[in-house]
Design an enzyme around this catalytic site. Structure first.
Site, short mmCIF file in Angstrom:
data_model
loop_
_atom_site.label_atom_id
_atom_site.label_comp_id
_atom_site.label_asym_id
_atom_site.label_seq_id
_atom_site.Cartn_x
_atom_site.Cartn_y
_atom_site.Cartn_z
CE LYS A 144 -2.90 0.51 3.62
NZ LYS A 144 -2.79 1.77 4.39
CB SER A 145 3.81 2.29 2.00
OG SER A 145 3.25 2.22 3.28
NE ARG A 186 -5.51 8.07 10.97
CZ ARG A 186 -4.80 7.27 10.19
NH1 ARG A 186 -5.36 6.73 9.11
NH2 ARG A 186 -3.54 7.02 10.48
CB SER A 201 5.06 10.01 11.40
OG SER A 201 4.24 10.16 10.26
CD GLN A 250 0.53 8.28 7.17
OE1 GLN A 250 -0.08 9.11 7.83
NE2 GLN A 250 0.03 7.09 6.89
CG ASP A 309 0.95 0.08 9.50
OD1 ASP A 309 0.48 0.97 10.24
OD2 ASP A 309 1.47 0.33 8.39
CE LYS A 315 -0.17 4.19 13.03
NZ LYS A 315 0.59 4.93 12.00
NE ARG A 340 -5.03 -0.10 13.13
CZ ARG A 340 -4.37 0.04 11.99
NH1 ARG A 340 -3.05 0.13 12.00
NH2 ARG A 340 -5.01 0.07 10.84
C1 S3P Z 1 2.69 4.84 6.24
C2 S3P Z 1 3.25 5.24 7.44
C3 S3P Z 1 2.74 4.82 8.75
C4 S3P Z 1 1.83 3.61 8.64
C5 S3P Z 1 0.84 3.73 7.52
C6 S3P Z 1 1.55 3.91 6.19
C7 S3P Z 1 3.26 5.34 4.98
O1 S3P Z 1 1.99 5.89 9.32
O2 S3P Z 1 1.15 3.40 9.86
O3 S3P Z 1 0.02 2.58 7.45
O4 S3P Z 1 2.94 4.79 3.91
O5 S3P Z 1 4.06 6.29 5.04
P1 S3P Z 1 2.69 7.03 10.21
O6 S3P Z 1 3.58 7.81 9.33
O7 S3P Z 1 1.54 7.84 10.74
O8 S3P Z 1 3.43 6.30 11.29
#
Ligand code: S3P
Length: 437
Positions: free
Chosen positions: A26-27, A127, A172, A174, A320, A347, A351
């Site tokens: 997914k990422s 969120r 993070s 993200q 995750d 999340k 969770r």
């Molecule tokens: C992700 C980063 C993680 C992860 C998410 C996907 C990404 O989140 O939990 O499922 O693709 O960069 P965080 O950056 O909030 O930790």
């Protein structure tokens, strides 16, 4: 009409057997769409995750003027418009359930000469977004959130961002990726220093598409104003989806599964470390490389597990995977202690609460803390649990049911399609007892 069944009835099946193809990461799929959209030229993406989250990202870039073809399932041809080629959309852009989609796309849209609005579903709308709007504001972006710092995000266009030297307050990927993507459009240099290294797919993919970026675990630096060159991207199988089968086969006596060519980026595989500490029997075979990422077949056989204290430094690398870990812990000998995992509270659902309440509803004792829990193993009783619309909570309890003395009704499972379309069919084929209610 949406005919998607909303609940599962899950119960013990047979020992798990076979060879499974796990869908794409997914990422990596999110980033593949975003970066190829911003590149000069045409890119082909193979192994793209046909999940709702990643399709939402593709739909957003289509609305921003990027032509994206789908010649076959799991393949996309993206006609990049270049770093300066996005066009204003004609209304709000819907990120669905995807925090990654919203947080990374915000980094791109903060630096456009037009305004945009990003919206999400009920879960995403709760969120926290200040974690990205704060650093973007330091760069000169203008973004309004709702009260409490939650979506929708109203982004006012500007082309006058400046680079920053930023240390995110939490580990993070993200946040890091959002800042780096905005940094691509900014004047000068952008640096992100991480308290604990997180997944580095953005950095790797930018480098693969010709961006001069310096990065090492916990550090990334790039100069704004660079152009990206199109390139073909191969997406490995998602370790986070494989994780459910790693745990399931570990706790169901007689099981032996082969999960083919799973992505093993070290920033993702903390669960392997934790499960091996617990005594799991997981081997890596046919190791290779897939689109610049290490991959291998994971062969997992049933093994009696014992409880552990999850090492603090492994937590971000398995962020995750805690829903799955909780189920492994519930079926182990002796308690398992989780600490340093407060991020789980923000999340797709809280969770820590969802797993603790769910396991309690099945007769287990869980001592929940602010940033973790102690899971006391025991027999898994019949019951009903609420997945709170969280894909990973739903899949975790489908696994728990395989060790149950009756059946478990898992409520609100439609969002499994966000990350793992076809989970139920794959699971049934491997031996799960799992029916749509
Ligand atoms: C992700 C980063 C993680 C992860 C998410 C996907 C990404 O989140 O939990 O499922 O693709 O960069 P965080 O950056 O909030 O930790």
């Amino acid at each position: 009409m949406n005919n998607t069944p909303q609940d599962w009835i899950a119960s013990p099946g047979t020992p798990l057997r076979g060879t499974l193809e796990i869908p794409g990461d997914k990422s990596v799929s999110h980033r593949a769409i975003m970066l190829s959209a911003l590149a000069d030229g045409t890119s082909q993406i193979d192994g793209f995750l046909e999940g709702e989250d990643t399709r939402a990202t593709a739909a957003i870039f289509a609305r921003l003027g990027v032509r994206i073809e789908t010649p076959s399932a799991s393949r996309r041809i993206v006609h990049g418009v270049g770093i300066d080629g996005l066009k204003a959309a004609d209304g709000p852009l819907d990120c669905g359930n995807a925090g990654t989609g919203m947080r990374l796309i915000a980094g791109v849209l903060a630096a456009q000469p037009f305004d945009s609005t990003l919206v999400g579903d009920a879960s995403l709308s709760k969120r926290p977004m200040r974690r990205i709007t704060d650093p973007l504001a330091l760069m000169g972006a203008r973004i309004d959130t709702q009260e409490g710092g939650v979506p929708p995000l109203h982004i006012r266009g500007t082309t006058a961002l400046s680079g920053i030297d930023f240390t995110p307050p939490v580990a993070s990927a993200q946040i890091k990726s959002c800042v780096l993507l905005a940094g691509l459009f900014a004047q000068g240099e952008t640096i992100v220093r991480e308290p604990h290294p997180t997944r580095d797919y953005t950095e790797r993919m930018l480098a693969a598409l010709g961006v001069d970026i310096e990065f090492s675990p916990g550090f990334a630096r790039l100069r704004g104003g660079q152009r990206l060159k199109a390139g073909d991207i191969t997406v490995p199988a998602d370790f986070s989806s494989a994780a459910f089968f790693l745990v399931a086969a570990s706790i169901i006596p007689g099981s032996e599964l082969r999960l083919r060519q799973v992505g093993l980026n070290p920033r993702r595989t903390g669960l392997l470390t934790a499960l091996r500490l617990m005594g799991a029997d997981i081997t890596e075979e046919n190791a290779g490389e897939h689109g610049g990422e290490s991959v291998a077949d994971l062969v997992v056989r049933y093994a009696p597990l014992k409880g552990i204290e999850v090492p603090l430094d492994v937590v971000p690398d398995m962020i995750d995977e805690f829903p799955a870990l909780f189920i492994a812990a519930a079926c182990a000998q002796g308690p398992t202690v989780v600490r340093g995992a407060a991020e789980l509270r923000v999340k797709e659902s809280d969770r820590l609460a969802a797993m603790s309440n769910g396991l309690r509803a099945l007769g287990l004792q869980i001592d929940e803390t602010e940033d973790g829990a102690t899971i006391h193993p025991g027999p898994v009783q019949s019951g009903s649990i609420d997945s709170h619309g969280d894909h990973r909570i739903a899949m975790a309890f489908a696994i728990a049911a395989q060790r149950c003395n009756g059946q478990i009704r898992v409520g609100d499972i439609a969002n499994v399609a966000t990350s793992f379309p076809g989970f139920d069919m794959l699971a049934r084929g491997a031996g799960f007892g799992l029916e749509n209610a």
